[in-house]
Write an enzyme that holds these catalytic residues in place. Sequence first.
Site, PDB file in Angstrom:
ATOM      1  N   GLY A  71      39.138  52.381  63.057  1.00 34.02           N
ATOM      2  CA  GLY A  71      37.816  53.001  62.925  1.00 34.02           C
ATOM      3  C   GLY A  71      37.777  54.350  63.626  1.00 34.02           C
ATOM      4  N   ASN A 151      27.055  48.871  68.094  1.00 35.83           N
ATOM      5  CA  ASN A 151      27.995  47.867  68.602  1.00 35.83           C
ATOM      6  C   ASN A 151      27.502  47.138  69.843  1.00 35.83           C
ATOM      7  OD1 ASN A 151      28.551  50.737  69.238  1.00 35.83           O
ATOM      8  ND2 ASN A 151      29.822  49.868  70.838  1.00 35.83           N
ATOM      9  N   GLN A 181      30.779  48.328  62.581  1.00 39.74           N
ATOM     10  CA  GLN A 181      30.112  47.056  62.882  1.00 39.74           C
ATOM     11  C   GLN A 181      29.250  46.559  61.713  1.00 39.74           C
ATOM     12  OE1 GLN A 181      30.623  45.205  65.576  1.00 39.74           O
ATOM     13  NE2 GLN A 181      31.695  46.666  66.868  1.00 39.74           N
ATOM     14  N   GLY A 202      39.631  47.340  60.307  1.00 43.08           N
ATOM     15  CA  GLY A 202      40.107  46.028  59.874  1.00 43.08           C
ATOM     16  C   GLY A 202      39.844  44.901  60.845  1.00 43.08           C
ATOM     17  N   THR A 239      53.881  57.000  56.497  1.00 44.12           N
ATOM     18  CA  THR A 239      54.175  55.844  55.643  1.00 44.12           C
ATOM     19  C   THR A 239      53.080  54.788  55.803  1.00 44.12           C
ATOM     20  OG1 THR A 239      56.521  56.293  55.839  1.00 44.12           O
ATOM     21  CG2 THR A 239      55.904  54.072  55.131  1.00 44.12           C
ATOM     22  N   CYS A 327      33.644  46.930  74.395  1.00 46.96           N
ATOM     23  CA  CYS A 327      34.570  47.365  73.358  1.00 46.96           C
ATOM     24  C   CYS A 327      34.728  48.863  73.383  1.00 46.96           C
ATOM     25  CB  CYS A 327      34.144  46.860  71.986  1.00 46.96           C
ATOM     26  SG  CYS A 327      33.108  47.948  71.088  1.00 46.96           S
TER      27      CYS A 327
HETATM   28  N1  PLP Z   1      32.734  52.578  65.821  1.00 46.88           N
HETATM   29  C1  PLP Z   1      32.084  51.488  66.252  1.00 46.88           C
HETATM   30  C2  PLP Z   1      30.628  51.347  65.996  1.00 46.88           C
HETATM   31  C3  PLP Z   1      32.785  50.474  66.934  1.00 46.88           C
HETATM   32  O1  PLP Z   1      32.140  49.391  67.350  1.00 46.88           O
HETATM   33  C4  PLP Z   1      34.181  50.640  67.153  1.00 46.88           C
HETATM   34  C5  PLP Z   1      34.948  49.621  67.897  1.00 46.88           C
HETATM   35  O2  PLP Z   1      34.410  48.772  68.538  1.00 46.88           O
HETATM   36  C6  PLP Z   1      34.803  51.798  66.652  1.00 46.88           C
HETATM   37  C7  PLP Z   1      34.046  52.747  65.997  1.00 46.88           C
HETATM   38  C8  PLP Z   1      36.276  52.016  66.822  1.00 46.88           C
HETATM   39  O3  PLP Z   1      36.998  51.189  65.946  1.00 46.88           O
HETATM   40  P1  PLP Z   1      38.558  50.880  66.225  1.00 46.88           P
HETATM   41  O4  PLP Z   1      38.596  49.886  67.333  1.00 46.88           O
HETATM   42  O5  PLP Z   1      39.068  50.316  64.952  1.00 46.88           O
HETATM   43  O6  PLP Z   1      39.195  52.176  66.575  1.00 46.88           O
END
Ligand code: PLP
Length: 385
Positions: A71, A151, A181, A202, A239, A327
């Site tokens: 993300g 999140n 999210q 993912g 790749t 997170c």
């Molecule tokens: N954006 C949001 C709203 C998220 O909650 C997160 C991860 O928690 C991300 C972006 C980042 O995603 P990734 O962990 O796949 O880099």
Amino acid sequence: MNEIYLDNSATTRAFPEVAELMSKILVSDYGNPSSMHFKGVEAEHYIKEAKARIAKTLKVEEKEILFTSCGTESDNIALIGTALANHRAGKHIITTCIEHPAILETCAFLEEQGYEITYLPVDAAGQASLSALEDAIRPDTILVSMMHTNNEIGALQPIEEAGALIKRKNPNTLFHVDAVQGYGKARIYPKKMNIDMLSVSGHKIHATKGIGFLYMKDKIKVRPILFGGGQQKGMRPGTENVAAIAGLGLAAQMVYANFDEDIERMYALRDEFVAKLRELPEVTVNGKDGRESAPHVVSASIAGIRAEVLLHALEDKGICVSSGSACASNHPQLSGTLQAIGVKRELLDSTIRFSFSVFTTKEELDVTIQALEELLPQLRRFTRR
Ligand code: PLP
């Protein structure tokens, strides 16, 4: 000890079907999709299939799906790529003050490069105001980036209304949505919602870490931020991670297969859990209730107990939750989102996030409530002594 995993906004467990498919690709169908022999063609087929599966969930074209590593990368391509490609048209970008660091830190970088960023405030429920957005859009606004689902508290932004408003006020402004999210928990149709770019990851939808995608509307002006061997039409060379891409495609199909039923059940679980949390003394649930919130995130401020202490006490009982914004980082910091929605200072460090998945059961939530009933008086006695 039974494990109760209520940290699905941090990451989810992979669907067994996803792991099985990925394992087959890793050990048998391991070709490089750029190779011209049959192993390459086989690998290419998995990528095409994944694109088709994902495109179907969004009602977009297959060629509009770009695979990324996560993300964060999708967000970076959307913001930096748009900035690089459109700087002659303007250097103004709008976002909200409660975005994930993948957006906020990228905005900070762009500010250093001379771009101007407007951070929209949010109300007590974590929603940005459409009138503030309307006022902020200017002729030199090249991009609006707004998260679908927050999140930390599960707040939903008015994406469809924002999309319509942006295109009315300045049709040249691109609209990016961080749906890391939200995808899999809501129906999101970029064409109907005027979304030009959409970030997905993912590992939040039962695929694996290290894979994501960016929906990019055909023909929009975005420059690559990686340069190399020309894969994915040069937009994101390197790749392709074929196994993870195939896993993501299957997970995307699976999260939308029984969507209405799954989401209905998650909302029912959430409603009951929130009601029981509110019966506990000095517990405040942040954000909105019912369908006005995401189905899988519950943020609760628990007066008199530090989040970290409660997190570890729950962990001792096999229950995994997260403190306000785990997170986002593993260095303790007061959450910008909680501050933005006006959570009292003394509660900022006392906020816990419970997040569900399709695997979450009523029994697990009942056990969690029982654990809280037992722990809160004990921990308060300890901290307030
Ligand atoms: N954006 C949001 C709203 C998220 O909650 C997160 C991860 O928690 C991300 C972006 C980042 O995603 P990734 O962990 O796949 O880099």
